[in-house]
Design a protein around this motif. Structure first.
Motif, PDB file in Angstrom:
ATOM      1  N   ASN A  87       0.828  -1.210   0.000  1.00 31.99           N
ATOM      2  CA  ASN A  87       0.000   0.000   0.000  1.00 31.99           C
ATOM      3  C   ASN A  87       0.861   1.258   0.000  1.00 31.99           C
ATOM      4  N   TYR A  88       1.911   1.231   0.800  1.00 35.76           N
ATOM      5  CA  TYR A  88       2.843   2.360   0.878  1.00 35.76           C
ATOM      6  C   TYR A  88       3.506   2.593  -0.485  1.00 35.76           C
ATOM      7  N   THR A  89       3.914   1.511  -1.138  1.00 37.52           N
ATOM      8  CA  THR A  89       4.614   1.640  -2.419  1.00 37.52           C
ATOM      9  C   THR A  89       3.668   2.131  -3.506  1.00 37.52           C
ATOM     10  N   VAL A  90       2.416   1.684  -3.489  1.00 42.00           N
ATOM     11  CA  VAL A  90       1.410   2.211  -4.427  1.00 42.00           C
ATOM     12  C   VAL A  90       1.350   3.734  -4.278  1.00 42.00           C
ATOM     13  N   PHE A  91       1.247   4.184  -3.042  1.00 42.29           N
ATOM     14  CA  PHE A  91       1.142   5.619  -2.738  1.00 42.29           C
ATOM     15  C   PHE A  91       2.392   6.365  -3.221  1.00 42.29           C
ATOM     16  N   GLN A  92       3.558   5.826  -2.931  1.00 38.73           N
ATOM     17  CA  GLN A  92       4.819   6.480  -3.292  1.00 38.73           C
ATOM     18  C   GLN A  92       4.991   6.551  -4.813  1.00 38.73           C
ATOM     19  N   VAL A  93       4.655   5.469  -5.506  1.00 36.76           N
ATOM     20  CA  VAL A  93       4.772   5.453  -6.975  1.00 36.76           C
ATOM     21  C   VAL A  93       3.800   6.471  -7.578  1.00 36.76           C
ATOM     22  N   GLY A  94       2.573   6.508  -7.040  1.00 38.88           N
ATOM     23  CA  GLY A  94       1.603   7.493  -7.530  1.00 38.88           C
ATOM     24  C   GLY A  94       2.069   8.915  -7.312  1.00 38.88           C
ATOM     25  N   LYS A  95       2.635   9.162  -6.140  1.00 41.82           N
ATOM     26  CA  LYS A  95       3.121  10.500  -5.797  1.00 41.82           C
ATOM     27  C   LYS A  95       4.288  10.904  -6.699  1.00 41.82           C
ATOM     28  N   ALA A  96       5.200   9.969  -6.946  1.00 43.30           N
ATOM     29  CA  ALA A  96       6.402  10.278  -7.729  1.00 43.30           C
ATOM     30  C   ALA A  96       6.117  10.417  -9.224  1.00 43.30           C
ATOM     31  N   THR A  97       5.164   9.630  -9.729  1.00 45.02           N
ATOM     32  CA  THR A  97       4.922   9.600 -11.172  1.00 45.02           C
ATOM     33  C   THR A  97       3.742  10.470 -11.596  1.00 45.02           C
ATOM     34  N   LEU A  98       2.922  10.875 -10.616  1.00 42.78           N
ATOM     35  CA  LEU A  98       1.693  11.645 -10.877  1.00 42.78           C
ATOM     36  C   LEU A  98       0.712  10.901 -11.782  1.00 42.78           C
ATOM     37  N   LEU A  99       0.788   9.576 -11.744  1.00 45.75           N
ATOM     38  CA  LEU A  99      -0.154   8.767 -12.522  1.00 45.75           C
ATOM     39  C   LEU A  99      -1.508   8.713 -11.823  1.00 45.75           C
ATOM     40  N   ARG A 100      -2.541   8.456 -12.623  1.00 47.07           N
ATOM     41  CA  ARG A 100      -3.847   8.152 -12.044  1.00 47.07           C
ATOM     42  C   ARG A 100      -3.743   6.804 -11.335  1.00 47.07           C
ATOM     43  N   VAL A 101      -4.554   6.632 -10.302  1.00 48.76           N
ATOM     44  CA  VAL A 101      -4.554   5.368  -9.558  1.00 48.76           C
ATOM     45  C   VAL A 101      -4.780   4.196 -10.520  1.00 48.76           C
ATOM     46  N   SER A 102      -5.674   4.367 -11.479  1.00 51.29           N
ATOM     47  CA  SER A 102      -5.965   3.284 -12.431  1.00 51.29           C
ATOM     48  C   SER A 102      -4.711   2.870 -13.200  1.00 51.29           C
ATOM     49  N   ASP A 103      -3.830   3.810 -13.501  1.00 54.84           N
ATOM     50  CA  ASP A 103      -2.598   3.480 -14.226  1.00 54.84           C
ATOM     51  C   ASP A 103      -1.543   2.874 -13.300  1.00 54.84           C
ATOM     52  N   VAL A 104      -1.495   3.317 -12.054  1.00 55.60           N
ATOM     53  CA  VAL A 104      -0.558   2.727 -11.093  1.00 55.60           C
ATOM     54  C   VAL A 104      -0.922   1.257 -10.875  1.00 55.60           C
ATOM     55  N   MET A 105      -2.220   0.973 -10.726  1.00 53.21           N
ATOM     56  CA  MET A 105      -2.683  -0.388 -10.437  1.00 53.21           C
ATOM     57  C   MET A 105      -2.343  -1.373 -11.549  1.00 53.21           C
ATOM     58  N   THR A 106      -2.292  -0.889 -12.781  1.00 51.01           N
ATOM     59  CA  THR A 106      -2.096  -1.811 -13.911  1.00 51.01           C
ATOM     60  C   THR A 106      -0.632  -1.903 -14.347  1.00 51.01           C
ATOM     61  N   LEU A 107       0.284  -1.368 -13.532  1.00 50.63           N
ATOM     62  CA  LEU A 107       1.700  -1.549 -13.834  1.00 50.63           C
ATOM     63  C   LEU A 107       2.079  -3.016 -13.647  1.00 50.63           C
ATOM     64  N   LYS A 108       2.934  -3.490 -14.515  1.00 51.17           N
ATOM     65  CA  LYS A 108       3.458  -4.849 -14.395  1.00 51.17           C
ATOM     66  C   LYS A 108       4.835  -4.773 -13.741  1.00 51.17           C
ATOM     67  N   LYS A 109       5.244  -5.857 -13.114  1.00 55.81           N
ATOM     68  CA  LYS A 109       6.592  -5.889 -12.528  1.00 55.81           C
ATOM     69  C   LYS A 109       7.636  -5.610 -13.603  1.00 55.81           C
ATOM     70  N   SER A 110       7.397  -6.152 -14.801  1.00 53.60           N
ATOM     71  CA  SER A 110       8.361  -5.977 -15.898  1.00 53.60           C
ATOM     72  C   SER A 110       8.435  -4.529 -16.383  1.00 53.60           C
ATOM     73  N   ASP A 111       7.439  -3.702 -16.024  1.00 55.16           N
ATOM     74  CA  ASP A 111       7.490  -2.277 -16.379  1.00 55.16           C
ATOM     75  C   ASP A 111       8.553  -1.548 -15.566  1.00 55.16           C
TER      76      ASP A 111
END
Length: 139
Positions: free
Chosen positions: A32-56
């Protein structure tokens, strides 16, 4: 689904409390923390953060890529993500995934079904819970 209005957290003390609560108050706190941090750093919509793959975001050896290339779900536009600001968070998260024996192609898998990613709705529930725990309204 009704549009969620998410307001930015402008107070650095509140931000730190939210981060600490995300990390410490949930079984999947590191996720949960990493979802938040990635969203904050990338300014992506939550929907785009959720659909990231590990290989991305990870190289095959588990190191973090410098940049990730994705397509914005809503607009379809190509997007370059600079991952350097969250590199340490992503490395810790990678270790957590291994430690928890969570093996999924998704960067942020559901803890119940690792073949699926966490949903926006689930993450909004997490954030609402954080707000309740802190006595603040964050979503």
């Amino acid at each position: 689904m009704a549009q969620q209005i998410v307001l930015p957290i402008k107070d650095s003390n509140v931000l730190r409390m939210v981060q600490d609560t995300l990390l410490d108050s949930f079984r999947a706190g590191r996720r949960n923390y990493t979802v938040f941090q990635v969203g904050k750093a990338t300014l992506l919509r939550v929907s785009d953060v959720m659909t990231l793959k590990k290989s991305d975001v990870y190289n095959p050896d588990g190191s973090v890529k410098n940049t990730a290339f994705i397509h914005d779900k809503k607009t379809g536009k190509a997007n370059t993500l600079y991952l350097k600001p969250v590199q340490q968070d992503l490395l810790k998260y990678h270790d957590w995934l291994i430690q928890e024996n969570i093996n999924s192609d998704w960067l942020f898998p559901s803890t119940a079904h690792s073949d699926r990613h966490i949903t926006e709705k689930q993450f909004y529930k997490v954030m609402a819970r954080v707000g309740d725990l802190l006595g603040i309204n964050i979503i």
